[in-house]
Design an enzyme around this catalytic site. Structure first.
Site, short mmCIF file in Angstrom:
data_model
loop_
_atom_site.label_atom_id
_atom_site.label_comp_id
_atom_site.label_asym_id
_atom_site.label_seq_id
_atom_site.Cartn_x
_atom_site.Cartn_y
_atom_site.Cartn_z
N CYS A 150 0.84 -1.20 0.00
CA CYS A 150 0.00 0.00 0.00
C CYS A 150 0.88 1.26 0.00
CB CYS A 150 -0.98 -0.04 1.17
SG CYS A 150 -2.38 1.08 0.96
N HIS A 180 -3.58 -5.31 0.97
CA HIS A 180 -3.01 -5.74 2.26
C HIS A 180 -3.06 -7.27 2.39
CE1 HIS A 180 -2.50 -1.81 4.26
NE2 HIS A 180 -3.48 -1.43 3.46
N GLU A 218 -1.74 -9.01 4.69
CA GLU A 218 -1.67 -9.42 6.09
C GLU A 218 -3.03 -9.58 6.75
OE1 GLU A 218 -1.14 -4.84 6.16
OE2 GLU A 218 -0.84 -6.53 4.80
#
Length: 529
Positions: free
Chosen positions: A93, A180, A182
């Protein structure tokens, strides 16, 4: 057995490490967690970290997301020396936009923001980062986007709103993704992170608690030496118990544990702690009953921050007084203080956002260092909570204690809202005991990260038999979380809540009503005070 003389003091010199540079994203800590889930050690530092000041070389670097725009004055930027390390780099990002900004400045405000789920279209399946990753859902959270491809990069994936959703320069082993990986909403995010850490960075996936314990014991022995004595406060919780057990294994009876009973503990807690630590784990333990002191100091106090400070300050005074009585058989002076710092505490203190407004005062023994002129030893500071639990099981800490729910340092003082009295504590204790008892009977204890009963400073009308009552209100709270940095409320069946509420109202004198707290963190904190 690891030879203490051969062990570096820093864990990052023992295990292959992925360095996560934090630009202030709410998800940054999750990157570190995800990497550790497949046994790769990862460490987070602020994005302002000077590479020349690192005493170890990472196997790879991940640039996190962040709430800034790379083209605005005052926005954070990474030390360009990361490129001199010649290690793989992944930008997520804002981290991807930072890479693009450095390599051509092709970043601008997007026509429309992209927040939430999006479909990722993989255009180049040969990219090593995307091995095993196909068209799938990803999680976007950005207002800016690339409007031009940086020099030396190619497009790997797109989305409806992002023509450069993923880019790569495989010659330099530099990758950027706009989404993202994660967060759990990105369906194949773990695959992507694993590809980066293990396949691209060639990091060894040997970060296990079995390996950590041997290294940590040797590290403690090297740090403390053959004669130094260590003291530490224990509460009976998993963190302090595992920390005490490590010290016991490392230096034996040169570790002295002190348990301060402040009168704010759960039902039968002190007796259970003493039995477990002394008989079960062989730890050298001193118990101090300071109930009268603490309750006397709390008389008339209703402000939660004042309660925390009173408890913290008096804990220090009691601990210091008791520590002064300890006369080691070796004749050596006490040199070290054990503290149960965990990695989320470290993350909170080093996050790029910096110290924010104080939400709550943390109850720890940090003030003891200056007062007692002791050196700090923190054997758990590299570990997340789930890693501490696993470590405890490996070291033979009783299963029930390993999986015991966390209990705040100030104890029931912050679960009795308003003034803390013996009568109020009795109500809170009994209600909490019933709640936990019912959770255990329902087989839900291990599914819940933390549960407790709080006594509210309000009264409510009720009816008991033919009599009108006007008694207090209990609020039940139960949450699910992996790291206690965010949390969701636990969804009980209505029958469970009905039975628990009925028992509390009927069995605990002074309670007329029971409520259930359905607020997540954020916006609420786990505890009420």
């Amino acid at each position: 057995m690891v030879n203490p003389a051969d062990v570096p003091i820093e864990v990052s010199k023992v295990f292959d490490t992925i360095l996560v540079l934090d630009f202030g994203s709410q998800y940054s800590h999750l990157i570190t967690r995800r990497l550790r889930e497949f046994n790769v050690y990862a460490e987070m530092l602020p994005c302002t970290q000077k590479i020349s000041e690192l005493t170890w070389k990472p196997k790879g670097i991940i640039l996190s997301g962040g709430p800034y725009s790379v083209y605005e004055d005052g926005s954070p930027h990474v030390d360009h020396d990361i490129f001199k390390l010649n290690v793989p780099i992944l930008g997520i990002c804002y981290g991807m936009q930072e890479l693009a900004w450095i390599n051509g400045k092709g970043v601008a405000r997007g026509d429309k923001r992209e927040y939430g789920p999006a479909t990722l279209n993989v255009e180049d399946s040969s990219c090593s980062l995307f091995k095993g990753v196909d068209h799938s859902q990803v999680w976007m959270s950005h207002g800016d986007k690339l409007h031009a491809l940086p020099t030396g990069f190619k497009v790997v994936a797109t989305s409806d709103n992002s023509p450069f959703a993923a880019i790569s320069n495989e010659k330099e082993n530099i990758f950027g993704i706009q989404f993202h990986p994660e967060v759990t909403h990105t369906k194949q995010g773990k695959v992507l992170l694993r590809n980066f850490a293990i396949d691209i960075c060639q990091a060894s996936n040997n970060w296990t608690m079995e390996n950590f314990i041997d290294t940590e014991i040797a590290r403690i022995q090297k740090l403390v030496g053959p004669t130094a004595e260590v003291i530490g406060a224990v509460s009976g919780g998993v963190d302090s118990t595992v920390g005490a057990k490590i010290m016991k294994e490392a230096i034996g009876d040169r570790f002295h544990a002190i348990y301060v009973d402040n009168g704010l503990m759960r039902l039968n807690e002190t007796e259970q702690v003493y039995k477990t630590l002394t008989e079960g784990l062989g730890i050298n333990l001193t118990v101090v009953d300071a109930t009268d002191l603490f309750l006397g100091k709390l008389q008339g106090v209703t402000d939660p921050e004042k309660k925390r400070k009173i408890i913290g300050n008096n804990f220090i005074h009691v601990f210091e007084a008791e520590a002064a009585k300890i006369k080691p058989a070796s004749g050596q002076e006490i040199e070290y203080l054990l503290q149960g710092t965990l990695y989320p505490d470290v993350i909170e203190s080093i996050s790029f956002k910096g110290p924010s407004q104080t939400i709550k005062t943390h109850h720890n023994v940090g003030g003891l260092l200056e007062d007692m002129k002791l050196k700090l030893i923190e054997p758990l500071r590299e570990l997340f909570k789930d890693e501490v639990r696993h470590l405890g099981e490996i070291m033979g800490v009783p299963h029930d204690l390993v999986w015991r729910h966390p209990f705040p340092g100030p104890g029931l003082a912050i679960r009795v809202l308003g003034e803390v009295t013996r009568e109020q504590l009795k109500i809170a204790r009994e209600a909490d005991n019933i709640f936990i008892e019912e959770i255990r009977k329902a087989g839900l204890y291990k599914d819940i990260s933390q549960a407790f009963a709080a006594l509210l400073p309000v009264k409510s009308v009720g009816v008991m038999g033919d009599q009108r009552t006007y008694e207090q209100v209990i609020a039940l709270r139960a949450i699910e979380t992996t790291d206690f940095m965010t949390a969701d409320w636990f969804v009980f069946e209505a029958a469970f809540l009905k039975k628990t509420a009925s028992r509390i109202v009927n069995e605990v004198d002074g309670v007329a009503r029971v409520t259930y707290d359905i607020t997540s963190k954020p916006p609420a904190t786990v505890e009420w005070e």
